[in-house]
Design a protein around this motif. Structure first.
Motif, mmCIF file in Angstrom:
data_model
loop_
_atom_site.group_PDB
_atom_site.id
_atom_site.type_symbol
_atom_site.label_atom_id
_atom_site.label_comp_id
_atom_site.label_asym_id
_atom_site.label_seq_id
_atom_site.Cartn_x
_atom_site.Cartn_y
_atom_site.Cartn_z
ATOM 1 N N GLY A 118 31.438 -39.496 -29.192
ATOM 2 C CA GLY A 118 31.090 -38.949 -30.493
ATOM 3 C C GLY A 118 29.632 -38.503 -30.528
ATOM 4 O O GLY A 118 29.307 -37.393 -30.935
ATOM 5 N N VAL A 119 28.741 -39.366 -30.047
ATOM 6 C CA VAL A 119 27.327 -39.024 -30.047
ATOM 7 C C VAL A 119 27.072 -37.852 -29.100
ATOM 8 O O VAL A 119 26.262 -36.972 -29.380
ATOM 9 N N GLU A 120 27.791 -37.831 -27.981
ATOM 10 C CA GLU A 120 27.624 -36.711 -27.054
ATOM 11 C C GLU A 120 28.207 -35.415 -27.609
ATOM 12 O O GLU A 120 27.973 -34.348 -27.063
ATOM 13 N N PHE B 40 23.965 -39.560 -15.440
ATOM 14 C CA PHE B 40 24.904 -38.487 -15.748
ATOM 15 C C PHE B 40 25.648 -38.739 -17.052
ATOM 16 O O PHE B 40 26.222 -39.804 -17.258
ATOM 17 N N THR B 41 25.621 -37.773 -17.943
ATOM 18 C CA THR B 41 26.506 -37.824 -19.101
ATOM 19 C C THR B 41 27.306 -36.531 -19.124
ATOM 20 O O THR B 41 26.793 -35.472 -18.756
ATOM 21 N N ILE B 42 28.549 -36.666 -19.549
ATOM 22 C CA ILE B 42 29.459 -35.540 -19.436
ATOM 23 C C ILE B 42 28.976 -34.334 -20.214
ATOM 24 O O ILE B 42 28.993 -33.207 -19.728
ATOM 25 N N SER B 43 28.484 -34.560 -21.434
ATOM 26 C CA SER B 43 28.134 -33.409 -22.260
ATOM 27 C C SER B 43 26.935 -32.651 -21.696
ATOM 28 O O SER B 43 26.818 -31.458 -21.862
ATOM 29 N N ARG B 44 26.032 -33.343 -21.011
ATOM 30 C CA ARG B 44 24.863 -32.649 -20.474
ATOM 31 C C ARG B 44 25.168 -32.005 -19.128
ATOM 32 O O ARG B 44 24.442 -31.132 -18.685
ATOM 33 N N THR B 47 23.597 -30.562 -14.030
ATOM 34 C CA THR B 47 22.200 -30.108 -13.978
ATOM 35 C C THR B 47 21.400 -30.603 -15.169
ATOM 36 O O THR B 47 20.199 -30.824 -15.053
ATOM 37 N N GLY B 48 22.059 -30.815 -16.299
ATOM 38 C CA GLY B 48 21.319 -31.139 -17.514
ATOM 39 C C GLY B 48 20.963 -32.603 -17.668
ATOM 40 O O GLY B 48 20.096 -32.956 -18.466
ATOM 41 N N SER B 49 21.627 -33.488 -16.901
ATOM 42 C CA SER B 49 21.363 -34.915 -17.067
ATOM 43 C C SER B 49 19.966 -35.270 -16.561
ATOM 44 O O SER B 49 19.480 -34.659 -15.609
ATOM 45 N N PRO B 50 19.331 -36.256 -17.193
ATOM 46 C CA PRO B 50 17.956 -36.596 -16.812
ATOM 47 C C PRO B 50 17.877 -37.326 -15.462
ATOM 48 O O PRO B 50 18.757 -38.112 -15.124
ATOM 49 N N ALA B 256 34.098 -48.729 -10.570
ATOM 50 C CA ALA B 256 32.916 -48.306 -11.323
ATOM 51 C C ALA B 256 33.070 -46.858 -11.790
ATOM 52 O O ALA B 256 32.728 -46.520 -12.917
ATOM 53 N N GLY B 257 33.590 -46.010 -10.920
ATOM 54 C CA GLY B 257 33.631 -44.591 -11.243
ATOM 55 C C GLY B 257 34.799 -44.206 -12.111
ATOM 56 O O GLY B 257 34.636 -43.691 -13.213
ATOM 57 N N LEU B 258 36.004 -44.477 -11.627
ATOM 58 C CA LEU B 258 37.153 -43.941 -12.336
ATOM 59 C C LEU B 258 37.624 -44.829 -13.466
ATOM 60 O O LEU B 258 38.132 -44.353 -14.466
ATOM 61 N N LEU B 259 37.470 -46.144 -13.337
ATOM 62 C CA LEU B 259 37.960 -47.011 -14.417
ATOM 63 C C LEU B 259 36.887 -47.253 -15.466
ATOM 64 O O LEU B 259 37.174 -47.338 -16.652
ATOM 65 N N ASN B 260 35.617 -47.376 -15.048
ATOM 66 C CA ASN B 260 34.579 -47.671 -16.030
ATOM 67 C C ASN B 260 33.690 -46.479 -16.343
ATOM 68 O O ASN B 260 32.716 -46.608 -17.071
ATOM 69 N N ALA B 261 34.005 -45.323 -15.741
ATOM 70 C CA ALA B 261 33.281 -44.081 -16.044
ATOM 71 C C ALA B 261 31.782 -44.165 -15.805
ATOM 72 O O ALA B 261 31.003 -43.555 -16.502
ATOM 73 N N GLN B 262 31.379 -44.955 -14.796
ATOM 74 C CA GLN B 262 29.960 -45.022 -14.423
ATOM 75 C C GLN B 262 29.735 -44.058 -13.265
ATOM 76 O O GLN B 262 29.585 -44.471 -12.117
ATOM 77 N N TYR B 263 29.704 -42.768 -13.585
ATOM 78 C CA TYR B 263 29.745 -41.773 -12.507
ATOM 79 C C TYR B 263 28.514 -41.810 -11.617
ATOM 80 O O TYR B 263 28.614 -41.765 -10.397
#
Lengths: 528, 297
Positions: A118-120, B40-44, B47-50, B256-263
């Motif tokens: 949501g925040v994203e 990494f965040t999906i929306s960014r 390239t956009g992630s810090p 970590a990656g696929l189940l907890n989305a810690q890419y």
């Protein structure tokens, strides 16, 4: 040199190819958000949902959704995933950026996902749309500010819509514990009331040929773990601090405790180990799947003495004369504690969310609001009128009993996703005998359930991101808490290892986690 | 240079599809490795992630499971490597068989298990090793021993994993050695027989040196795979009882990656794993080149 230039050229080509594939806006008819249903032109939407293992039909062919399609002229393309694939597929959807138009179904997004996405901005805020386009839901939320508080994220936005089931007994009920009455009679004992008596009963069951088949196949006690219905976690109550299914946070007088770090939990693990060490527990408890467990319990030749489950009707069918098991009340522990878990209420946040790629968010909202209408809600929960429901004389809705040869759970999901559907149901339904039984069980345990239960609340983004880093290693399946519990039950040595275990938990920042839970709990309590 | 290319442009055309394949599927994705150093965040997006530097790596190295993961991964890899000679021995023995039909039969029987899917394979393991009904425990009980719940015992996990792998794949790996043995000149054997060499002597002095280059190349390739244990089988064999010895880097990355989305986190771990494999491959290749001139490059 030559080689390099070719490599570079091919890489440029590859990058170019990946770069032009990200445009995913779809074309559809231009429809005004307020145009009357059914729409003149059919519009298509893609929804992602969690499937039900018992269901036979795909969602698109279920009667309740066909009815909605007739009413709205909106066609839903369903993508579903079941069981262990579900979390993986959902994460892949978000990671790939190929979002559906909406996420549908009970808890399809976890509270943390709701806040995070949501925040994203991947799922959109709905609070303004609710007022304008969802009259049924709006009226309900006006009536129930407590539920409105639950589904509102700390930043004030409502990113997801709830599934509300207040048709007792389901709302707050958790596991029940049963013992085989025939076996009790044979060994001449009464239904146990304390943990010590349970131990004596199990010991008596051990090694006696109680089912009379000449084999030593009697299992004094069986259960599952990480399960709020058939899990042994309910026994923690006898030692003073509860674990409920996978929720290990216990609230007392406004203070949040992490049960597996408290001395009460140590007593509990020691007790379970004692049972295990003396062979009173099914050796397969840590590896059996739900279906294996159910089959073991349901087998005509009884092999299990004490077990955990939802109700006898669910396990062995409606006919009371067939029940050879009786419920065990909340056991009293060695220190006199007597608690039984309960669920934090029937509201599940994260049951419907609209994504930012949805071309018709308002129409989607209006489509969904149909299911929040009182009678439609009941249909979505239990199946359509006629085949599954009927009107009773006193103005309630009755539930048909499944035809011969169809299980209750499978009957319910013939024409609807059943427990996985989005709906709000209250007390409009007339209880079936099976639900009446669960009601009695709930009443039996009610005096011993805690006043406060950690609610399914939403935390703010910062906390969610922090917990996403801290929690998995501790709480996921086979994580630290699970594997430590398993090892202790199987091998013992709890006293010697306890301090090191608590130290380890602290190194894994358990104190910070508890604080996050405490802060968010306090905030929700204040907002009520 | 352009002239040279134009002169033999057909060759370059032939090469092009392979190059494109490598560029798209092998080199292209390397671009994404940068998220190991980002939050990494999906929306960014990628390239956009810090940037966060080595934060993800630090988190992994300070994880309570780090040493355990590394140990399990290394031990299983070493265990598998130690059993590397089994298909060679099998091939050498099979090569000595005189009955052609019997040889074909043995070959078929030993490589058939290779075609069983991993899921079915693990299902079979659970059946064969079941403490109450499994055949192995039945045999143990026949000799008056206590049954062992192999799949729920941490100390047995690695053995069960590695030996079931040998059972499944030894026959198939053997094929390549048998082919190499067929290339050993019969003249040498005839000469040795004339000189009165025994069978064992001939295996040792003729067959083995004859297939040594093949063995070395396969060994180097195997070491390149070191640390990348097949994830599916371990994951399927895992349960809360054997988890202490069955959690390896690959299953941890998956969770970590696929189940907890810690890419970012899982990418960092994967990168760490690849680096180790890469260094190992380089060093073994170097040693092999020094020792007997056989190497990958």
């Amino acid at each position: 040199m030559r080689k390099q230039s070719i490599v570079l050229a091919s890489m440029a080509l590859a990058l170019g190819m990946t770069a032009c594939s990200s445009d995913n806006t779809r074309n559809g008819p231009d429809v005004d958000a307020a145009s009357a249903f059914p729409l003149e032109e059919t519009i298509e939407l893609e929804f992602f949902a969690q499937g039900n293992a018992n269901a036979i039909k795909p969602f698109g062919e279920m009667q309740v959704f066909k009815d909605l399609q007739d009413k709205t002229n909106m066609t839903i393309q369903w993508t579903t995933a079941t069981g262990p694939d579900f979390a993986e597929k959902k994460n892949l959807i978000f990671a790939s950026g190929e979002l559906p138009d909406a996420f549908y179904g009970t808890g399809v997004l976890s509270n943390n996902e709701v806040v995070q996405y949501g925040v994203e901005g991947l799922i959109i805020p709905l609070e303004d749309m609710i007022e304008e386009y969802a009259p049924n839901l709006h009226a309900f939320l006006e009536e129930r500010p407590d539920i409105k508080a639950l589904i509102t994220a700390p930043n004030g936005h409502i990113y997801s819509l709830p599934h509300v089931n207040e048709f007792d007994p389901a709302a707050e009920a958790s596991a029940a514990m049963f013992v085989n009455q025939d076996w009790l009679d044979q060994v001449g004992m009464d239904v146990p009331e304390t943990t010590d008596e349970l131990y004596e009963v199990l010991k008596a069951f051990k090694g006696a040929d109680l089912n009379g088949n000449g084999q030593a196949d009697e299992i004094p006690m069986s259960f599952r773990t990480r399960d709020s219905i058939s899990g042994i976690e309910a026994l923690t109550g006898a030692f003073g601090k509860l674990v409920t299914g996978t929720n290990r946070f216990y609230v007392e007088d406004g203070t949040v405790y992490f049960t597996p770090m408290e001395p009460e939990y140590k007593e509990y693990v020691s007790y379970v180990h004692k049972l295990y060490a003396e062979g009173l527990i099914d050796p397969e408890v840590f590896s059996q799947e739900g279906q294996v467990y159910d089959a073991k319990i349901r087998a005509d030749e009884r092999t299990v003495g004490v077990l955990f489950g939802w109700s006898r009707s669910v396990l062995w069918g409606q006919e009371r004369e067939n029940w050879d098991y009786v419920p065990i009340p909340a056991l009293k522990g060695p220190e006199g504690h007597q608690l039984w878990p309960r669920q934090p209420g029937g509201t599940t946040v994260g049951s419907f969310a609209i994504t930012n790629t949805n071309p018709y968010p308002e129409l989607t909202m209006r489509w969904l609001d149909h299911v929040y209408e009182e009678r439609t809600s009941v249909e979505h929960a239990f199946g359509p009128f006629g085949s599954h429901l009927y009107d009773t004389d006193d103005g309630k809705i009755g539930l048909h009993w499944p035809p011969e040869g169809t299980a209750e759970a499978a009957f319910r999901v013939q024409e609807t996703p059943g427990p996985g559907a989005v709906y709000i149901i209250g007390d409009l339904i007339q209880r079936r005998p099976s639900q009446q039984e669960k009601r009695e069980l709930v009443e039996m345990y009610a005096p011993f359930t805690p006043e406060e239960v950690y609610p399914r609340l939403m935390m703010d983004e910062e906390d969610v991101n922090r917990l996403a880093v801290l929690e998995p290693e501790l709480f996921q399946e086979n994580g630290y808490i699970d594997s430590q519990f398993t090892q202790w039950v199987m091998r013992g040595n709890i006293d010697a290892e306890w301090d090191a275990y608590v130290e380890q938990l602290k190194r894994m920042n358990i104190e910070e986690i508890v604080e996050i839970y405490q802060t968010n709990y306090d905030r929700l309590m204040e907002s009520k | 240079m352009l002239k040279k290319i134009l002169r033999s442009y057909e060759l370059y055309l032939l090469m092009l599809p392979t190059l494109i394949y490598f560029a798209i599927f092998q080199y292209g994705p390397i671009y994404g490795v940068q998220i190991a150093f980002k939050q990494f965040t999906i929306s960014r997006g990628i390239t956009g992630s810090p940037w966060v530097g080595f934060e993800q790596f630090e988190r992994f190295f300070s994880s309570y499971q780090f040493w355990n993961l590394l140990q399990n991964t290394l031990l299983i890899s070493l265990y598998e490597l130690a059993l590397f000679p089994i298909p060679i021995i099998l091939a050498l023995l099979l090569n000595q068989l005189t009955s052609h039909r019997f040889r074909k039969l043995i070959q078929t029987v030993t490589y058939a298990p290779h075609f069983i899917s991993v899921v079915v394979m693990v299902g079979m393991l659970y059946l064969f090793l079941s403490p109450s009904k499994g055949i192995l425990n039945q045999i143990l009980m026949l000799f008056g021993l206590d049954p062992v719940f192999f799949l729920a015992a941490p100390e047995w996990f690695k053995t069960v994993f590695v030996f079931s792998g040998v059972w499944q794949n030894a026959g198939f790996s053997m094929i390549i050695y048998i082919a190499a043995l067929a290339g050993v000149s019969p003249d040498l054997h005839e000469a040795a027989v004339m000189d009165g060499a025994s069978k064992a002597r001939r295996i040792w002095h003729i067959d083995l040196p004859g297939i040594m280059p093949t063995v070395m190349i396969l060994l180097i390739l195997n070491i390149g795979q070191f640390m990348s244990i097949g994830f599916e089988k371990v994951y399927l064999m895992q349960n809360s009882v054997n988890i202490t010895s069955s959690e390896i880097i690959q299953t941890y990355v998956y969770k970590a990656g696929l189940l907890n989305a810690q890419y970012s986190y899982s990418t960092a771990i994967g990168l760490f794993n690849s680096l180790i494999s890469f260094v190992l491959l380089l060093s073994v290749n170097m040693i092999a080149r020094k020792l007997n001139q056989t190497s990958l490059w």
